[in-house]
Scaffold this motif. Structure first.
Motif, PDB file in Angstrom:
ATOM      1  N   ASP A 247      45.750  23.528  64.372  1.00 57.99           N
ATOM      2  CA  ASP A 247      46.118  24.027  63.045  1.00 57.99           C
ATOM      3  C   ASP A 247      45.686  23.031  61.976  1.00 57.99           C
ATOM      4  N   ARG A 250      41.927  23.357  61.471  1.00 58.70           N
ATOM      5  CA  ARG A 250      41.564  24.559  60.702  1.00 58.70           C
ATOM      6  C   ARG A 250      41.803  24.357  59.214  1.00 58.70           C
ATOM      7  N   HIS A 251      42.955  23.779  58.880  1.00 61.16           N
ATOM      8  CA  HIS A 251      43.250  23.545  57.461  1.00 61.16           C
ATOM      9  C   HIS A 251      42.299  22.512  56.869  1.00 61.16           C
ATOM     10  N   ARG A 252      41.941  21.519  57.667  1.00 58.26           N
ATOM     11  CA  ARG A 252      41.025  20.485  57.181  1.00 58.26           C
ATOM     12  C   ARG A 252      39.655  21.089  56.905  1.00 58.26           C
ATOM     13  N   ALA A 253      39.203  21.978  57.792  1.00 57.29           N
ATOM     14  CA  ALA A 253      37.909  22.630  57.609  1.00 57.29           C
ATOM     15  C   ALA A 253      37.895  23.509  56.366  1.00 57.29           C
ATOM     16  N   ARG A 254      39.030  24.108  56.056  1.00 56.11           N
ATOM     17  CA  ARG A 254      39.119  24.991  54.891  1.00 56.11           C
ATOM     18  C   ARG A 254      39.456  24.246  53.605  1.00 56.11           C
ATOM     19  N   GLY A 255      39.784  22.951  53.753  1.00 58.69           N
ATOM     20  CA  GLY A 255      40.175  22.170  52.579  1.00 58.69           C
ATOM     21  C   GLY A 255      41.569  22.475  52.104  1.00 58.69           C
ATOM     22  N   THR A 256      42.430  22.941  53.016  1.00 59.11           N
ATOM     23  CA  THR A 256      43.791  23.333  52.633  1.00 59.11           C
ATOM     24  C   THR A 256      44.851  22.477  53.332  1.00 59.11           C
ATOM     25  N   SER A 257      44.491  21.263  53.693  1.00 57.47           N
ATOM     26  CA  SER A 257      45.436  20.394  54.405  1.00 57.47           C
ATOM     27  C   SER A 257      46.709  20.145  53.609  1.00 57.47           C
ATOM     28  N   ARG A 259      48.500  22.111  52.153  1.00 59.11           N
ATOM     29  CA  ARG A 259      49.525  23.128  52.413  1.00 59.11           C
ATOM     30  C   ARG A 259      50.486  22.687  53.515  1.00 59.11           C
TER      31      ARG A 259
END
Length: 284
Positions: A247, A250-257, A259
Motif C-alpha cells: 500500500d 502504491r501511494h508513493r508511485a501515485r505521489g499520495t503518500s 494521505r
C-alpha cells in the motif's frame, strides 16, 4: 516509616532484556530502584513487566497486581509490541492506557511514562517496511504524550536525543538497550523523579560494569535466539506488514503518500476524542 514502593509495568524493555546479570535480566527499572528512597530506607521494588506484553496485558494482569501493592511510584512503558501485531488498533491502545493511568492515579500513585523509538528505525528495515511501523510508533507516542499530560504523569521523551542512534546503547537484537542503554534510561528517569520532589538517593551510575558482548556472541545470538524471535514476529506481523508495504508503494508511485500520514493522524485524533466523549458521558 514505610519505604517508598516502586512498581514497574510493561514489556521486555522494563523486564530488563539486554542487561543480563547473573543469568537474569536486570534493566533500567531495577537500576532506578537502587537510586530511590534513602540509605536508611531503600525503595521497595517490584517488577511486573513481562517480555512480549501488550497494552491489553498491562491493563488486565499487571495493573490489578500493581494496585494491590499501592505503589508510591509506578512506571508504565508499553506499546511497542502492539505496533508489531496485525491486530494493532490505536483506539484500543489509547483506551487501555487511559484506564491504566487513571486507575493508578486514583490511588495517588506517581505515574512515570515514556515515548520510545520505533522498531523499524532500530531494525534498519527497508523504507517500505519501516514507514508503516514508524507511523504506528508515532501514533502510540502521540497517545502517550496526550494521556500523560491528561493524567499528570511524569513523561520522559526517550524517543529523542543522540542516544537512540548510538550503537553502544543497544544490544545485539537492536530492539533492546544494552547495559549502557539501560543505565542511560535509569539516570534520566532518576533525574525526572528528583525534579518532582520524589525522595531519591544517589543517581545510578551511567558506566557499564560488564564488558560489551563480543562479535562472536552477537552473531551466535542472531543465529539462535534472534532467528527464533524474528520467526515469531514474522508469523504474526509479516503478512500484514507486507500488505502495508505494498500500500505504501502504491501511494508513493501515485505521489499520495501524505494521505497515509493524514489517515494515521486522523485515527489518533479520533481515538483521543472518543476518550473525551466517554469521560463526559461518565461524568454526566
Amino acid at each position: 516509616m514505610r519505604p517508598l514502593r516502586y512498581v514497574a509495568l510493561g514489556d521486555s524493555l522494563t523486564e530488563g532484556v539486554g542487561d543480563r546479570v547473573d543469568r537474569a535480566w536486570r534493566g533500567w527499572a531495577a537500576l532506578l530502584a537502587e537510586g530511590l528512597g534513602t540509605a536508611d530506607c531503600p525503595a521497595d521494588f517490584h517488577n511486573l513487566a513481562v517480555s512480549g506484553a501488550q497494552t491489553a496485558d498491562v491493563l488486565a494482569q499487571q495493573t490489578p497486581a500493581a494496585l494491590e501493592m499501592r505503589p508510591d511510584v509506578a512506571s508504565v512503558l508499553v506499546g511497542v509490541n502492539d505496533t508489531l501485531r496485525r491486530t494493532f488498533d490505536i483506539h484500543a491502545v489509547a483506551a487501555r492506557l487511559d484506564e491504566v493511568y487513571a486507575r493508578l492515579r486514583a490511588q495517588g500513585t506517581v505515574v512515570v511514562t515514556a515515548c520510545l523509538p520505533d522498531p523499524g528505525t532500530m531494525l534498519r528495515l527497508p523504507g517500505a517496511l519501516a514507514r508503516p511501523l514508524a507511523r504506528r510508533g508515532r501514533a502510540v507516542n502521540t497517545v502517550v504524550h496526550a494521556l500523560s499530560e491528561r493524567h499528570g504523569a511524569l513523561h520522559l521523551h526517550a524517543c529523542e536525543g543522540d542516544w537512540v542512534m548510538q550503537k553502544a546503547m543497544w544490544s545485539a537484537d537492536r530492539m533492546h538497550p544494552s547495559e549502557t542503554g539501560h543505565r542511560a534510561l535509569a539516570v534520566r528517569f532518576h533525574r525526572l523523579l528528583a525534579a518532582e520532589g520524589i525522595p531519591v538517593g544517589p543517581s545510578p551510575s551511567p558506566l557499564a560494569e560488564m564488558k560489551p558482548p563480543s562479535r562472536a556472541t552477537v552473531l551466535f545470538w542472531l543465529a539462535t535466539a534472534g532467528t527464533a524471535w524474528m520467526a515469531r514476529r514474522c508469523t504474526d506481523l509479516l503478512p500484514q506488514l507486507l500488505t502495508l508495504a505494498m500500500d505504501e508503494a502504491r501511494h508513493r508511485a501515485r505521489g499520495t503518500s501524505a494521505r497515509l500520514d493524514l489517515s494515521a493522524s486522523a485515527a489518533v485524533a479520533s481515538a483521543l476524542a472518543s476518550l473525551t466523549v466517554t469521560e463526559r458521558r461518565d461524568a454526566a
